[in-house]
Write a protein that holds these residues in place. Structure first.
Motif, short mmCIF file in Angstrom:
data_model
loop_
_atom_site.label_atom_id
_atom_site.label_comp_id
_atom_site.label_asym_id
_atom_site.label_seq_id
_atom_site.Cartn_x
_atom_site.Cartn_y
_atom_site.Cartn_z
N PHE A 30 2.58 1.03 -6.12
CA PHE A 30 3.64 0.03 -6.06
C PHE A 30 3.06 -1.39 -6.14
N TYR A 34 5.96 -5.20 0.17
CA TYR A 34 7.18 -4.61 0.72
C TYR A 34 7.44 -3.23 0.14
N THR A 35 7.22 -3.11 -1.13
CA THR A 35 7.49 -1.79 -1.73
C THR A 35 6.48 -0.76 -1.25
N HIS A 38 7.47 0.27 2.08
CA HIS A 38 8.62 1.17 1.96
C HIS A 38 8.13 2.59 1.69
#
Lengths: 114, 491, 129, 318
Positions: A30, A34-35, A38
């Protein structure tokens, strides 16, 4: 009966480990913080949970079962909280998510965050 | 009587947390003084017991030796216990006055607690007969030492303490590695048991490594010549009382460990024939004497000066060890004893000066011989004793050392040692010159003699210095029999 | 032959990296980190010597024959406590050093220490004249 | 790597990994402690200090060549030393055959508890453990001597105001930890009293208990925690822990045994051992908990003071 238990348990373990691996792949592939978080946050809860459930089917006595159950509950409680805190800390330190960045990314960024 | 060995350590240990409950500094001081005196009395009783009944072994928890921890007191331990508890008591007399100006009021209680803990640590290292227990008590004494040094007024004290912490911890970890390797080869941690089981595996590479690591670790604590870098600053910037206490005891404890490991645990034949320890100690000792004494000559701060002198004295002590004879070991032990007395007195006197004028720069001492005659006389007498002038205790130990060297026909070494003493003369003369032959600085004209408690503790040590310089029966007899028993001869 | 000593070699590598950090790095926190790395590696040395092939944890239970050696475990429990105590004290010193010097780099501190000394030396020389 | 934050996190991970290694090596007690201390408390303390001293490191190496020589020399010596070490896992090496067999074979009759580590720790080598408690007590006192600051009474309104503003910011984590903290404390007590049968004991319990309270004070502010647990109170508890441990020894002296000889505490030796171990574990727990909290409080207070001063200085400048 035993065979059935075995199948369910191994299925759970398999799904759990698959989810964990996909989380690991996510962390590598990613694009931004943030991803990636996640990927880890979600898969960690589910994957670890599935593995624990699978282990519960294997547990020989009640004591082990209850210990595993407690671990499961704690994981369900703690894992999302830590992800939340991590994200929050990142936001407070003004780490901006990487959005679709092409030619017009400056405008996009400013319009999103002003 | 039966429980004396353990009471020796546990009384100051239990007193430390009690101080926290007492709170009032004045009260805590009296209590600490009382405890330290009790420890001194116990150590005297222990000596008496040892000399009548021989080695005392005390099994903690009632478990037999290699399984439980054993306290083992022989003459060497008893001697060290007396040195430590006696200096601690004498130094504590002056503590109350001295820390008044050097440590903030709200930390006085904590200071005494740390002092007692440090005392406990040293007593524990000396009394125990278990290799791992040594490590634990070593850490108690070092941790309290780091904090005590950091209590010094200047900011350099913090840095000195941090450096000491790094060096000390590396040293302790080296000792831990050494003990681990030893344990792996023999399966035991008890020193007596180790000394019986080590000869079977003496030729292995692992035991060689274990020995090296333990020796290097101890030498870091000892501040033997190339590993001495932490010491001068730590001594110079610590509160005066702390310096006096550590200068008199801390290196002594490290030397005790060195003697214990080389003589008792690994055994003479291993330490001195399998390894070139003799030559190594000799060379390092000599270099330590020459380099540290020359460095001392150029110091501007008297505390620094005497700290370097301490490193040089460690050199003398180590050379005594390297002769590998009863005479040499006697000289070493005598010097341990006498050096504690003279360095204690000198640093206490410096403490008194710091109390009166605020620092210990050499310039500030000019003309103080007329203002503080008793204190200055104490410094000079201590200096003379360091040189080894007859009638002082220093003379006796130097004499024995030279005799031991001549016995071995090591003439060049003897000459170098005399040269080292010459260097001592130079730096002591510098102080004498400043004290008596210069006019006092303008700001020091109103300085008066040190407070009475200071004078009591300083002069106790000075009188002891003369006493052991003239009447040598007690000290020589004790050290000689300790040395003989270490060599396996019956006294 | 070689595999029997492998654990020790790993430990040596770890220990030496800790020691290197302690000596070579100027940052005081980094030094403490190196120190604790060094200590933890010594713990591994002790613990790996306690292992017995086919043994289990030294808690007695029925139908268990082979146990690992409990004594090193006890020693290391003590050593861990000693380690954390040293680290904590070191950190406290670092805080004070930061407040007193404004830096936690070894070189800066040495420079700052030498400055006032040279000033006082000047003063002394003036005084003598 | 010159970001100290990352380095500290890596150290924490290293500790956690070595804890798992200890489990693989059958040292469950040690693993427990290492996880609680190495990965927990010491990482936490280092992070607190980094927030005060800055997280960037000067990349210039100090004495790389000297360090390299020392390291190569020491490493080489150690390597040389390993060649005669008994092989990994071999059951016939001296350590498994000299002192240990008695612990393994006889401790169940002499002490009567299944966890051999606890029986060695608390009875055969009780004095080492006493030393360990004193070491940590010393560290606590030393840190207090270095860092303690004079107290200024805070006014309640201010606390409440800060508290409210923090409530908004940390809502989720506050609620979750409010649920968790009772369980953490309960778990600590379980570890404390279960040390005879499984891994655990006073030290681990103390660290966990302290971790619970430290978590609370991080989320709800120091001043609120200080209302419940004041500095003098912790100091007294830490002293009481050491005294409790020591007095078990003194009582056994008075009963006619040696120091720490629990056999004489009660008429039945094995019951006496149980009682002795229970009491000293309690002493260890008290001291460790209070010293850990004390250390954290002192660090955090110093930090508050620093921030306060910084704000004050900025006000003066502007």
């Amino acid at each position: 009966m035993d065979v059935l238990l075995e199948i369910i348990a191994s299925l759970c373990l398999f799904i759990g480990s698959f989810i964990c691996i996909s989380g690991g792949v996510g962390i590598l592939r990613f694009p931004d913080f943030y991803t990636r978080m996640h990927a880890v946050g979600v898969t960690d809860t589910l994957g670890a949970g599935m593995i624990l459930i699978g282990l519960m089917f294997y547990s020989p006595d009640f004591l082990t079962l209850s210990k595993l159950l407690i671990i499961l509950l704690l994981t369900l409680l703690i894992s999302p909280t830590t992800s939340h805190v991590l994200a929050k800390a990142a936001m407070q330190n003004e780490l901006k998510p990487k959005l679709q960045q092409k030619d017009s990314d400056k405008e996009l960024n400013s319009s999103n965050y002003s | 009587m039966l429980h004396l060995p353990i009471l020796q350590v546990v009384i100051p240990l239990m007193a430390a947390p009690l101080c926290l409950l007492l709170k009032r500094p004045q009260l805590v001081w009296l209590f600490a003084l009382f405890v330290s005196t009790v420890a001194f009395i116990i150590s005297l009783l222990l000596l008496q017991q040892v000399s009548t009944t021989g080695v005392i072994s005390y099994e903690l928890g009632g478990w037999q030796a290699p399984w439980g921890i054993e306290y083992r007191i022989d003459q060497l331990n008893a001697l060290l216990l007396i040195i430590i508890s006696a200096t601690s008591t004498v130094v504590l007399i002056a503590a109350q006055t001295s820390i008044e100006k050097e440590i903030p009021k709200n930390k006085h209680t904590l200071f005494y607690i740390l002092y007692l803990l440090s005392l406990t640590g040293m007593l524990g290292i000396v009394s125990t007969g278990d290799a791992f227990n040594v490590f634990v008590f070593l850490e108690i004494s070092s941790l309290s030492a780091y904090s005590l040094i950091a209590l010094g007024k200047k900011r350099q004290a913090l840095w000195a303490s941090f450096q000491y912490l790094i060096m000390g911890t590396i040293g302790a970890t080296f000792i831990l590695i050494g003990i681990g390797l030893m344990y792996q080869m023999t399966g035991t941690l008890n020193m007596e048991d180790l000394s019986q089981r080590l000869p079977q595996v003496a030729q292995t590479k692992t035991v060689f490594t274990a020995f090296t690591f333990i020796i290097v670790g101890i030498c870091l604590k000892l501040a033997l010549f190339p590993l001495h870098l932490w010491l001068p600053n730590a001594y110079a910037y610590a509160p005066s009382i702390v310096t006096a206490f550590f200068a008199a005891t801390a290196t002594k404890v490290a030397i005790y460990l060195l003697i214990r490991f080389t003589f008792t645990v690994f055994g003479l034949s291993f330490s001195f024939t399998t390894l070139p320890l003799q030559g190594l100690f000799l060379v390092l000792g000599l270099m330590g004497i020459i380099v540290a004494s020359s460095a001392a000559i150029y110091q501007k701060n008297i505390k620094h000066l005497f700290a370097y002198s301490s490193i040089a004295q460690v050199g003398f002590i180590i050379i005594g060890l390297s002769t590998n004879s009863v005479m040499g070991l006697t000289a070493t032990l005598l010097h341990l004893f006498n050096h504690a007395i003279m360095k204690g007195a000198i640093f206490l006197a410096l403490g008194a000066v710091v109390y009166q004028i605020g620092n210990s720069q050499l310039v500030n001492f000019s003309g103080l011989g007329r203002k503080m005659p008793l204190t200055m006389a104490a410094i000079v007498i201590g200096g003379l004793s360091l040189i080894g002038v007859p009638l002082t205790a220093g003379f006796i130990s130097k004499w024995y050392l030279l005799t031991a060297l001549i016995e071995n026909n090591w003439w060049p070494v003897a000459i170098l040692i005399l040269l080292g003493s010459l260097l001592t003369v130079i730096y002591v003369w510098r102080i004498v010159e400043v004290i008596y032959f210069k006019e006092p600085l303008a700001e020091n004209t109103s300085v008066t003699e040190a407070p009475i408690l200071f004078l009591i503790s300083i002069w106790t040590l000075i009188i002891a210095n003369f006493y052991f310089g003239i009447d040598t029966r007690f000290s020589v007899q004790l050290t000689q029999s300790a040395a003989q028993s270490l060599f396996g001869l019956s006294p | 032959m070689i595999t029997g000593l492998f654990n020790n070699w790993i430990v040596i590598v770890l220990m030496m990296s800790g020691l290197y950090i302690v000596i070579a790095h100027g940052n005081l926190i980094k030094k403490l980190i190196g120190l604790s790395l060094f200590q933890t590696s010594v713990f591994i040395l002790y613990i790996s010597m306690a292992k017995v092939e086919g043994g289990t944890a030294p808690i007695l239970a029925e139908n268990i024959k082979e146990l690992s050696n409990p004594l090193p475990h006890v020693l290391i429990l003590t050593a861990i406590v000693v380690g954390i105590s040293t680290t904590a004290l070191g950190l406290a010193l670092v805080i004070r050093i930061k407040e007193a010097y404004g830096s936690i780099e070894e070189e800066d501190i040495q420079i700052l220490d030498n400055l006032p000394q040279s000033k006082t030396q000047k003063k002394i020389m003036d005084g003598e004249q | 790597m010159n970001d100290l934050f990352a380095v500290v996190m890596l150290l924490g991970i290293y500790s956690l990994l070595s804890a798992s290694f200890f489990v693989a090596m059958d040292a469950v007690d040690v693993a427990f402690t290492e996880a609680a201390v190495g990965a927990g408390i010491s990482t936490l303390l280092m992070l607190v200090v980094i927030t005060m001293t800055g997280r960037k490191e000067n990349t210039k190496r100090h004495k790389p060549f000297l360090a390299l020589i020392v390291v190569i020399f020491t490493g080489g010596l150690l390597l040389y030393g390993t060649f005669d070490i008994p092989h990994f896992g071999s059951a016939d090496s001296p350590i498994h055959n000299h002192v240990t067999p008695r612990y393994i074979n006889d401790s169940i009759n002499e002490i009567g508890i299944p966890n051999i580590v606890t029986s060695v720790l608390a009875s055969y080598r009780a004095f080492d453990t006493f030393g360990e408690v004193v070491v940590i007590f010393t560290a606590g006192i030393g840190i207090m001597a270095l860092l303690s600051v004079a107290h200024h009474s805070e006014d309640n309104h201010k606390i409440a105001a800060v508290n409210d503003s923090m409530h908004e910011r940390y809502l989720v984590i506050r609620i979750v930890s409010k649920i968790l903290i009772p369980f953490i404390l309960l778990f600590a007590l379980y570890v404390q009293f279960h040390g005879d049968f499984g891994p655990g004991g006073g030290f681990q319990a103390g660290v966990i208990f302290a971790a619970g309270i430290i978590l609370y004070s991080m989320l709800f502010g120091l001043s609120i925690t200080r209302k419940v647990i004041s500095q003098p109170f912790i100091q007294i508890i830490s002293a009481v822990g050491v005294l409790l441990y020591g007095s078990v020894g003194l009582v056994s002296l008075l009963q006619g045994g040696n120091f720490f000889d629990y056999n004489v505490l009660l008429t039945d030796p094995v019951a006496g051992q149980h009682l002795g171990i229970l009491l000293i574990e309690l002493g260890v727990g008290c001291t460790v908990t209070s010293v850990m909290i004390m250390i954290f409080f002192n660090f955090a207070e110093r930090r508050e003071l620093q921030q306060h001063n910084n704000i004050h200085n900025k006000d003066l400048e502007s």
